[in-house]
Enzyme design. Structure first.
Site, PDB file in Angstrom:
ATOM      1  N   GLU A 150      -2.227  -2.190   1.135  1.00 13.93           N
ATOM      2  CA  GLU A 150      -3.269  -3.179   1.424  1.00 13.93           C
ATOM      3  C   GLU A 150      -4.366  -2.614   2.329  1.00 13.93           C
ATOM      4  O   GLU A 150      -4.595  -3.090   3.449  1.00 13.93           O
ATOM      5  CB  GLU A 150      -2.658  -4.436   2.040  1.00 13.93           C
ATOM      6  CG  GLU A 150      -1.818  -5.203   1.040  1.00 13.93           C
ATOM      7  CD  GLU A 150      -1.430  -6.605   1.502  1.00 13.93           C
ATOM      8  OE1 GLU A 150      -1.501  -6.890   2.707  1.00 13.93           O
ATOM      9  OE2 GLU A 150      -1.069  -7.418   0.643  1.00 13.93           O
ATOM     10  N   GLU A 305       3.046  -7.582  -5.396  1.00 10.41           N
ATOM     11  CA  GLU A 305       3.907  -8.321  -4.472  1.00 10.41           C
ATOM     12  C   GLU A 305       3.756  -9.808  -4.738  1.00 10.41           C
ATOM     13  O   GLU A 305       2.671 -10.276  -5.102  1.00 10.41           O
ATOM     14  CB  GLU A 305       3.484  -8.099  -3.002  1.00 10.41           C
ATOM     15  CG  GLU A 305       3.690  -6.716  -2.459  1.00 10.41           C
ATOM     16  CD  GLU A 305       3.216  -6.619  -0.998  1.00 10.41           C
ATOM     17  OE1 GLU A 305       3.173  -7.645  -0.295  1.00 10.41           O
ATOM     18  OE2 GLU A 305       2.865  -5.501  -0.580  1.00 10.41           O
TER      19      GLU A 305
HETATM   20  C1  GLA Z   1       1.508  -8.072   2.481  1.00 11.20           C
HETATM   21  C2  GLA Z   1       2.056  -6.709   2.811  1.00 11.20           C
HETATM   22  C3  GLA Z   1       3.530  -6.685   2.936  1.00 11.20           C
HETATM   23  C4  GLA Z   1       4.054  -7.899   3.660  1.00 11.20           C
HETATM   24  C5  GLA Z   1       3.573  -9.127   2.954  1.00 11.20           C
HETATM   25  C6  GLA Z   1       4.084 -10.412   3.567  1.00 11.20           C
HETATM   26  O1  GLA Z   1       1.315  -8.294   1.169  1.00 11.20           O
HETATM   27  O2  GLA Z   1       1.653  -5.724   1.895  1.00 11.20           O
HETATM   28  O3  GLA Z   1       3.889  -5.504   3.633  1.00 11.20           O
HETATM   29  O4  GLA Z   1       3.573  -7.883   4.963  1.00 11.20           O
HETATM   30  O5  GLA Z   1       2.171  -9.157   3.005  1.00 11.20           O
HETATM   31  O6  GLA Z   1       3.637 -11.535   2.867  1.00 11.20           O
END
Ligand code: GLA
Ligand code: ZN
Length: 672
Positions: A150, A305
């Site tokens: 991210e 995710e």
């Molecule tokens: C993001 C991050 C993860 C985690 C999630 C929690 O997407 O990439 O590492 O922190 O949020 O929702």
């Protein structure tokens, strides 16, 4: 074409948190297999375990885990660890920590807290990436590189300032050109030399719009450059696997389209506020983000995710109601995802995400509601396996442009209280989705010729050449819908002279003369003229912004019915070349967009899979050379009776039934 010949089902797995409990690691594999998990994303945030001290590497644990996963047919996306650094690294090289816009350097802590420019940081990332690539880049279990995590944020340290100045020199060549592009004579902000330029700051320059815009562009370019450096290290280590970054929902800090040359597959992390608002509404909002991500490369993407139950960072952590995880996972696939991945496989025991939902929770066994639903998703994906890699064909597109949004939201006037850009894009999106159309959500740099209708709401900034692209699209038979507050400024945020929408006044047969800002709670209305194109009795409410246009060749379809501009056009049509140019003058309510989208889709013969789709039912298609797959999903609270011509289809998933339950999914198939 899919990069992988099967849907990936898995997600972030952090065994480094459990190395002291080998029995747990063994259980993980057993449970993954039970849950039909065939992939894990390994190594995100694992740097301090991979390199516990400077140049002391320990990859053995990872090797053992990758081997175990391989023995069990579980693939690995291997992350580079750059999204969080070890304490020793921050202590040893101070420059790696980020400096905020107030010019204060952060202490060690959190994640993402690093400078993308720092040569020391880049060197350390490179060193570990080369090693990871050498060691694992050709392991049969490893299928992709997950670069960092991210990517986000910006750094204002001296190294970044220097890089920014070089970026500007490269762009403008002379300081005079920069002064002109940014209109620096305003308030006497003229620069004599590139060395005087500083990034925007809360304690300094913040209102020079050209500077703000270029800084944002620089941050994107510098982040792309960082990813490129990571990628080069991986290539140097001898691995040639696809490179992926995980993008975020409506993230305004980076222009993701600029990653197109360094990233092979688009992916994003989806965490909607399910159940906090109406599920059907959230479903459409999430759908638009799926379509935005898919449209970046116009190829299948990955859902990198998603949360198996409740996140722990929303103000209230609501559990996903039974069936929602399955419905939302299949929704991603319906929009073009070739994976369903979670954060995370095993819930961490301590620290800030210990209560974030996971496939395996602290209880540690598979007889949980969430685990069962995850298992069902795995078997559902197996049932629709033949869809993996298929394409999404859209005949309509909406331009949703981040660079223009940066400039527009920074602009000061005509409505600093809120311009409602994303909301406006969303209203068009909803209007089109109610017709069951696939929709591409693209930026203004992407091609538009393949679409039957292109919607261009509030495109404040016309990038160089956009007006020619739009003009030739209409000339050659395209149907373009432009709205108020478009074609106002050029690439460096200088106002166009000589009338707007810039370069397209003849195409639309009008000139925008003035724009009125309406206060909250103030409204005007659009009423039909004798040129009405649909139900003449309807009156549509508009708010926020009302554009006053002077017509040359356009035909007014709706006119304002209040204020001194009562009778002025608020919706117009103009034929130009072989195509049509429509102009919307005000921020209309949803019903206007529903009616107008339906009218245009019929008038311009855009093919739809079904007509009369009931409210809250989402329809999507994906296709291969021979077949079309139709996803029908019900995001309403209640079951719905549909009346669709289902006889023409065979069923691939679910039950072919006119009655579709709440959160139910049906996948049908027909020959092309
Ligand atoms: C993001 C991050 C993860 C985690 C999630 C929690 O997407 O990439 O590492 O922190 O949020 O929702
Ligand atoms: Zn920096």
């Amino acid at each position: 074409m899919s990069t992988y010949n099967t849907f990936l089902h898995g997600g972030d797995y952090n065994p480094e948190q459990w190395l002291h409990s080998p029995e747990i690691l063994e259980k993980d594999i057993e449970y993954m297999k039970m849950a039909n998990i065939n992939e894990v994303t390994l190594g995100v945030f694992a740097w301090s375990v991979l390199e516990p001290e400077d140049e002391v590497y320990n990859f053995d644990w990872m090797e053992q885990i990758i081997n175990r996963l391989h023995e069990n047919n579980i693939k690995v996306m291997l992350a580079t660890p750059s999204a969080a650094r070890p304490k020793w690294l921050a202590d040893k090289y101070e420059e790696v920590l980020r400096v905020e816009s107030n010019r204060q350097r952060n202490l060690f802590g959190g994640r993402h807290n690093h400078c993308y420019t720092s040569p020391q940081y880049r060197r350390k990332v490179r060193d570990i990436n080369v090693r990871l690539s050498k060691k694992f880049g050709n392991h049969p279990a490893v299928i992709a590189w997950h670069i960092s995590n991210e990517l986000s944020g910006e750094c204002h340290c001296p190294l970044c300032q220097e890089a920014f100045r070089n970026w500007l020199k490269d762009k403008y060549k002379t300081i005079d050109a920069l002064n002109e592009a940014w209109a620096t004579t305003f308030w006497s902000h003229v620069y004599n030399d590139f060395s005087q330029v500083e990034s925007p700051s809360t304690i300094g320059e913040s209102g020079l719009h050209g500077l703000n815009l270029d800084w944002k562009r620089f941050v994107t370019d510098q982040t792309v450059d960082f990813v490129k450096a990571e990628k080069e290290a991986i290539l140097e280590g001898g691995s040639n696997l696809p490179m992926i970054i995980n993008m975020m929902y409506d993230y305004g800090g980076l222009n993701y389209f600029k990653f197109k040359d360094v990233v092979d597959i688009a992916s994003w992390d989806s965490y909607p506020r399910w159940h906090k608002e109406d599920v059907a509404e959230i479903a459409v909002d999430t759908a638009m983000q799926h379509d935005f991500i898919r449209s970046l490369f116009k190829k299948p993407f990955l859902l990198m995710e998603s949360c198996p139950s409740a996140t722990n960072w929303q103000s209230v952590s609501k559990l996903k109601r039974p069936g929602l995880l399955l419905a939302s996972s299949l929704q991603a696939v319906a929009h073009g995802s070739d994976s369903v991945q979670y954060f995370q496989i095993r819930q961490s025991r301590g620290s800030s995400e210990k209560f974030h939902g996971a496939v395996i929770d602290h209880y540690g066994k598979p007889d949980t509601r969430v685990f069962k639903e995850v298992t069902e998703i795995g078997s559902s994906l197996q049932q629709i396996e033949e869809i993996c890699g298929s394409n999404t064909v859209s005949k309509v597109a909406i331009i949703f442009d981040l660079e223009s949004r940066w400039a527009m939201e920074d602009a000061q006037g005509p409505r600093n209280k809120g311009l409602y850009y994303r909301e406006t894009v969303m209203k068009i999106y909803k209007g089109l989705r109610k017709l069951g159309l696939n929709v591409d959500v693209i930026n203004s740099e992407q091609s538009i010729n393949e679409y039957d209708i292109v919607y261009v709401p509030m495109l404040y900034m016309f990038r160089d050449g956009f007006e020619q692209k739009a003009r030739s699209y209409v000339e050659q038979g395209g149907n373009l819908v432009l709205s108020y507050w478009s074609g106002i400024v050029n690439e460096t945020d200088l106002c166009y002279l000589g009338g707007t929408p810039y370069g397209l006044m003849d195409v639309f047969g009008l000139r925008s003369t003035e724009i009125d800002g309406l206060d909250d709670g103030e409204y005007n209305h659009g009423v039909s003229t004798e040129n009405t194109i649909w139900n003449p009795s309807k009156i549509y409410t508009c708010e926020h912004l009302c554009d006053l246009v002077h017509i040359t060749t356009a035909t007014p379809i709706l006119v304002y019915n209040e204020d001194f501009y009562k009778g002025y056009p608020v919706l117009t049509a103009n034929s130009f070349g072989k195509g049509n140019a429509y102009y919307i003058c005000a921020d209309f309510e949803q019903e206007f967009y529903d009616d107008f989208c339906e009218y245009l889709v019929k008038k311009h013969n855009v093919p739809v899979e079904f007509s009369n789709i009931p409210k809250g039912i989402q329809v999507n298609t994906r296709e291969t050379e021979d077949d079309v797959y139709v996803f029908i999903q019900n995001f309403n609270k209640e079951a719905v009776e549909m009346n669709l011509p289902l006889d023409n289809y065979s069923v691939l998933y679910g039950e072919k039934n006119q009655r579709i339950g709440s959160l139910e999914t049906i996948v049908l198939k027909r020959k092309k």
